[in-house]
Structure formats: C-alpha cells, structure tokens
Design an enzyme around this catalytic site. Structure first.
Site, mmCIF file in Angstrom:
data_model
loop_
_atom_site.group_PDB
_atom_site.id
_atom_site.type_symbol
_atom_site.label_atom_id
_atom_site.label_comp_id
_atom_site.label_asym_id
_atom_site.label_seq_id
_atom_site.Cartn_x
_atom_site.Cartn_y
_atom_site.Cartn_z
ATOM 1 N N ASP A 14 0.832 -1.200 0.000
ATOM 2 C CA ASP A 14 0.000 0.000 0.000
ATOM 3 C C ASP A 14 0.871 1.257 0.000
ATOM 4 O O ASP A 14 1.775 1.392 0.833
ATOM 5 C CB ASP A 14 -0.878 -0.026 1.265
ATOM 6 C CG ASP A 14 -2.021 0.978 1.211
ATOM 7 O OD1 ASP A 14 -2.041 1.801 0.289
ATOM 8 O OD2 ASP A 14 -2.879 0.925 2.104
ATOM 9 N N GLN A 15 0.580 2.158 -0.921
ATOM 10 C CA GLN A 15 1.277 3.450 -0.986
ATOM 11 C C GLN A 15 2.773 3.271 -1.274
ATOM 12 O O GLN A 15 3.613 3.979 -0.734
ATOM 13 C CB GLN A 15 1.049 4.243 0.310
ATOM 14 C CG GLN A 15 1.136 5.756 0.132
ATOM 15 C CD GLN A 15 0.400 6.515 1.233
ATOM 16 O OE1 GLN A 15 -0.803 6.393 1.380
ATOM 17 N NE2 GLN A 15 1.126 7.292 2.000
ATOM 18 N N CYS A 54 -6.688 4.903 -2.138
ATOM 19 C CA CYS A 54 -6.727 3.466 -1.841
ATOM 20 C C CYS A 54 -7.922 2.739 -2.448
ATOM 21 O O CYS A 54 -7.771 1.862 -3.291
ATOM 22 C CB CYS A 54 -6.708 3.246 -0.327
ATOM 23 S SG CYS A 54 -5.193 3.790 0.486
ATOM 24 N N HIS A 104 -9.926 -2.821 1.186
ATOM 25 C CA HIS A 104 -10.698 -1.596 1.403
ATOM 26 C C HIS A 104 -12.083 -1.669 0.770
ATOM 27 O O HIS A 104 -12.584 -0.687 0.212
ATOM 28 C CB HIS A 104 -9.934 -0.373 0.880
ATOM 29 C CG HIS A 104 -10.259 0.888 1.610
ATOM 30 N ND1 HIS A 104 -9.356 1.895 1.795
ATOM 31 C CD2 HIS A 104 -11.396 1.317 2.208
ATOM 32 C CE1 HIS A 104 -9.915 2.888 2.466
ATOM 33 N NE2 HIS A 104 -11.169 2.549 2.729
ATOM 34 N N ASP A 291 -1.183 0.020 -4.942
ATOM 35 C CA ASP A 291 -2.421 0.735 -5.286
ATOM 36 C C ASP A 291 -2.165 2.184 -5.698
ATOM 37 O O ASP A 291 -2.970 2.770 -6.417
ATOM 38 C CB ASP A 291 -3.437 0.657 -4.143
ATOM 39 C CG ASP A 291 -2.911 1.210 -2.823
ATOM 40 O OD1 ASP A 291 -1.708 1.529 -2.724
ATOM 41 O OD2 ASP A 291 -3.714 1.308 -1.871
ATOM 42 N N HIS A 292 -1.085 2.780 -5.247
ATOM 43 C CA HIS A 292 -0.692 4.140 -5.613
ATOM 44 C C HIS A 292 0.642 4.408 -4.945
ATOM 45 O O HIS A 292 1.181 3.541 -4.235
ATOM 46 C CB HIS A 292 -1.736 5.177 -5.172
ATOM 47 C CG HIS A 292 -2.128 5.054 -3.725
ATOM 48 N ND1 HIS A 292 -1.284 5.421 -2.696
ATOM 49 C CD2 HIS A 292 -3.251 4.582 -3.150
ATOM 50 C CE1 HIS A 292 -1.880 5.179 -1.546
ATOM 51 N NE2 HIS A 292 -3.063 4.656 -1.784
#
Length: 509
Positions: A14-15, A54, A104, A291-292
C-alpha cells in the site's frame, strides 16, 4: 491442475512509490527479495494506478473498470456486489481464490469473489469516510494531516505492524495448507500489506537499516511557483502550511518510509519462502504491484491524491521465469490491466467471455515481446478535488484536466520531474487541443460531476443514519473452525500428525 492454469500469487503493498525502489533506480533503499523478482522477471517501468487513492484504485484494479463505471469515487465508495472482479473470473475458471490483507471494500459484501478471506480489513467497511465537495472547507477528522510527518520515527509496535504480521502469517499458512491438501484446483492468493503507508513509523531494527545522512531529500522541494490549484487544495486538506514541518522531520519521514519498504520486503520474503518450501513455485506466476504511490515531500506534497509521478506511478513485476523471459517494459500500463491478464492466464491465454466489457487491456503481449498498448486513463474524485480530475498518459506525454483548474501537460521524457507545464506553450497548443478533444469525447464531465455529488449525498445520509441506535457492522469477521484444528478426538492422533506433516514422512530413514 494443468500447466494451462498456473497458480497466481498477487503481492500488493500500500502506498508504495515506484521511484523509491532500487530496481527503479533508487540508490539507498534495500529490497533483496523484490529485487530478485525484478532481476528474474518482467519489470514495467511505467505502470500507474487509475485513481491515486486506496479504495478507488483497488476497485478499479479488481474490476478492470474505471472508477466512473463502478461508482468508485473515494475511500467510502461501495463496490457493487454484482460487479465482476478478477476473483470472480478466476473462481469461475476453477480457481480457489483467497485474500490475506487489505482491499478496502466498503459495504455489506466483503468478499467480492474471494472464496476465502483470511483476515479482516484494516480500514472500516462503512460509508463514514465519505468526501463532501459541497462543504470543502469542513475538514473531517479522518483526513490525513501532517502528524505522520511531524511524529515520524521508530516504534516498538503500531496498528499497521499488528495487521501486516497477521497478513503474512495467514498467507504462509494458506500456502502450507494448500500444499498439504488434495490440490484439486489451482489457487489465486492475493497478499495485500498496508505498509509502507503512513504513519511513518517502523521498529528500530528497520530504522537502523538506514543511516540518517544517506537519506535523500526531495529532488523538487516546496515552491510557491509549483503550486497549481489542486496542489494548494491538497496542502489545505492535510493542514500543511509553509512552516508546518522542518527538514529534519522530512528526512525522518523518508527514513521511516524506507524502513517500512524493507519491512515489506522481509514480509513478502516469508511468503515467497513458503511458496518455495511448499513446492509450488514452479507452476506459480508471481505479480507484485501497489495501489498508488507517495509524494514523500516532493513539490511540498505528501501521501497521494494527485497525478504527479510520485503519487500515481506504482511498481509492477511479473515473475514466471519458465514462462516469460526477464526484461523491462517501457510502455505505460496500469493496474486496471491486471484483470484481463489474470483472466487470460486462467483461460489458456485467451480472453474469456466478459460479463461486461472491461476497460483494462491484457499485459500478455508485453510479457511475450509482441508489443502492447502504451496508454493509461485515470480519474480522481476524492479528497482535495472539487471536480473530477482526469488524466491521460500516452507516449511521452501526460495530460491532466479538471474543469475549474488550468490544464497540465508534461513531456515526461524531456521533463521527468514535471517542472514545466506545457499547456500554455505555443508550440504545444495543437497537442493540448487534441487532448482536450479526447477528454470531451471520453467523458461528459458535467454529468460525472453530478454523479459524484449524488453519490456523496447518498452516502453522507446513510453513514449518519447507520450510526444512530443499534449499529450493525459490515467489517469482515474471519472465521476459523477450532474444532478441526490441531489435536482433537474426532481424528486419530497418528492420522492427524501424518496429514499435517509436509512433506510426508518417509517409511525408511
């Protein structure tokens, strides 16, 4: 199980900003396990998310559809239960589909095609994190602020460590249990860690993997001249004034983030070892992505929520040395392309009959050296925006359009740091107009804006009403049947021990 249906192990972080990884050129961060996958696999040098937040990013990834087609506007949007995901397509093709970790999902459906969900989610499943464009100045308590940066440093435990340790354990156990089973179906296991997402805190051992003086500072520091309207709104959202943070705090945050990347690498290394130890690696395709990204102070911005490279670019590796020769792909692709890729792997390399036309395009031509598309389409309708923020990445250019704001046009080959906006440059007016015409043909921006507002109003009311009186939680509750775990009197002890041992004990020693 046949070679036509390989196992699929999908690893997510994540991130995770692509520019922060060594196989994309970072000279400080240490990721031996991921670097091995990169060396032996196919690395996508220009992979993007389709919405830099997210939940919208994950919904788009899972469904292969742009956020506007599924209502995936922000972190409290619901992915409709009748939206086919890659888990549905793989399960329909005969796969055992499992998820360990974050996805999420918001709303009552917390499975979306996964036959097994091994952990709960780290984030709430209700609509409480809705965005309200009609009351932009009112700042909800769940929004990012700068405490993640001002409080950056080592810790003993954190909410996220508790979660990711469990995610890793459950993934390892799944692989071991699968190896001990009859294996009548191939598996698709998604392992989704919440690190290196802020807050920027990590155990001392990971903090100490990096020396304070070796931590690089942002290549593009904060400057008023670089503040486009959306960037100014983002800094307002997370309460970042010009004197909010110091250089020392910026360096601490980046150091903790790098430590968190190394933690992710170690955790995924455990999962990869379980795959190897279980004898499953040869017929398993491993995919790693995120995701980013995270701006990490570049341009004075933090976290995600923008179309700048640090926020929107993600790592992507496909590792299957027996199937795809190691190499690098320069064309721009997106995580939305994973659904058709997974579906074709499950269908002997052929596209299945999709229930609805998908927006993503298969990556198999890129993996097999047969060319492939060079285009990413993006939509952002979350925090910091006041209207849809639309992006087209094609060839060397990136174009960003939002009705209230000036256009942005960057030549990423000549200007990888996105310092020069060419939207007003006389020599690029024809190109800008072609992009504007494409935006007009792809999107009815006024209708999309109204759809976002309508969605926000609905969820605002539902979230408020559902918190009054008796509250019924939608959060996933993983179930484990203890009556059939370990030693029980329903099975002979010798049979149980023999069944649980892997590999099976030899009759002769």
């Amino acid at each position: 199980m046949t070679d036509k249906q390989p196992n699929i192990l999908f690893l997510m972080a994540d991130q995770m900003a692509a520019p922060s990884l060594p196989f994309y050129g970072h000279k400080v961060v240490k990721t031996p396990n991921l670097s091995r996958l990169a060396e032996e696999g196919v690395v996508f040098d220009s992979a993007y998310c389709n919405s830099p937040l997210c939940a919208p990013s994950r919904f788009t990834l899972m469904a292969g559809l742009l956020p506007s087609r599924i209502g995936g506007f922000d972190n409290a949007a619901e992915l409709s239960a009748d939206t086919p995901t890659y888990a549905h397509y793989l399960r329909d093709a005969g796969y055992l589909t499992a998820l360990s970790g974050k996805m999420h999902f918001c709303g009552p459906d917390q499975l979306h095609g996964f036959e097994q969900r091994l952990t709960t989610d780290i984030y709430p499943a209700d609509f409480g994190w809705y965005v309200d464009w009609e009351d932009f100045e009112k700042r909800p308590s769940y929004y990012h602020n700068m405490s993640s940066v001002t409080q950056a440093g080592p810790c003993v435990r954190s909410n996220q460590l508790d979660y990711d340790d469990e995610v890793t354990f459950r993934a390892q156990r799944f692989l071991h249990d699968y190896a001990r089973s009859d294996r009548d179906r191939p598996f698709s296991l998604t392992v989704s860690l919440t690190h290196p997402h802020d807050p920027y805190t990590i155990p001392q051992a990971y903090w100490d993997r990096y020396d304070h003086d070796e931590i690089d500072m942002p290549r593009v520091p904060y400057s008023r001249k670089l503040m486009d309207p959306h960037s100014r709104r983002l800094r307002h959202v997370y309460q970042c004034d010009e004197d909010t943070i110091t250089d020392a705090q910026i360096r601490n945050a980046r150091r903790a983030y790098y430590g968190a990347i190394s933690y992710v690498d170690d955790q995924l290394g455990k999962v990869l070892k379980a795959l190897e130890d279980s004898g499953l690696a040869e017929n398993t395709i491993i995919v790693f992505s995120g995701d980013h990204g995270d701006m990490l102070g570049e341009r004075g911005l933090w976290y995600k929520m923008s179309w700048f490279e640090g926020s929107a670019r993600v790592p992507m590796i496909v590792h299957a040395p027996g199937r795809f020769a190691a190499g690098r792909v320069k064309e721009s692709v997106s995580t939305m392309d994973l659904l058709p890729t997974f579906a074709e792997w499950a269908n002997d390399g052929q596209a299945p009959e999709y229930a609805v036309p998908v927006d993503g395009r298969s990556l198999i031509p890129h993996l097999t050296g047969q060319g492939g598309h060079d285009e990413v389409i993006g939509e952002y309708c979350g925090e910091g925006a006041i209207a849809p923020l639309l992006m087209i990445r094609r060839g060397r250019y990136k174009f960003v359009h939002s009705a209230p704001d000036p256009d942005q046009l960057f030549d990423l080959e000549a200007d990888p740091l996105e310092l020069t906006n060419l939207a007003e440059d006389p020599e690029h007016q024809d190109l800008r107009q072609r992009f504007r015409d494409e935006v007009a043909s792809r999107w009815d921006t006024e209708t999309l804006h109204q759809q976002v507002l309508d969605s926000q109003r609905r969820r605002k009311l539902v979230a408020r009403a559902n918190m009054k009186g008796r509250v019924t939680s939608w959060d996933h509750q993983p179930y484990f049947d203890a009556s059939v775990q370990y030693m029980r009197n329903t099975i002979d002890l010798d049979d149980l021990e023999a069944r649980a041992r892997f590999p099976k004990a030899s009759a002769e020693r």
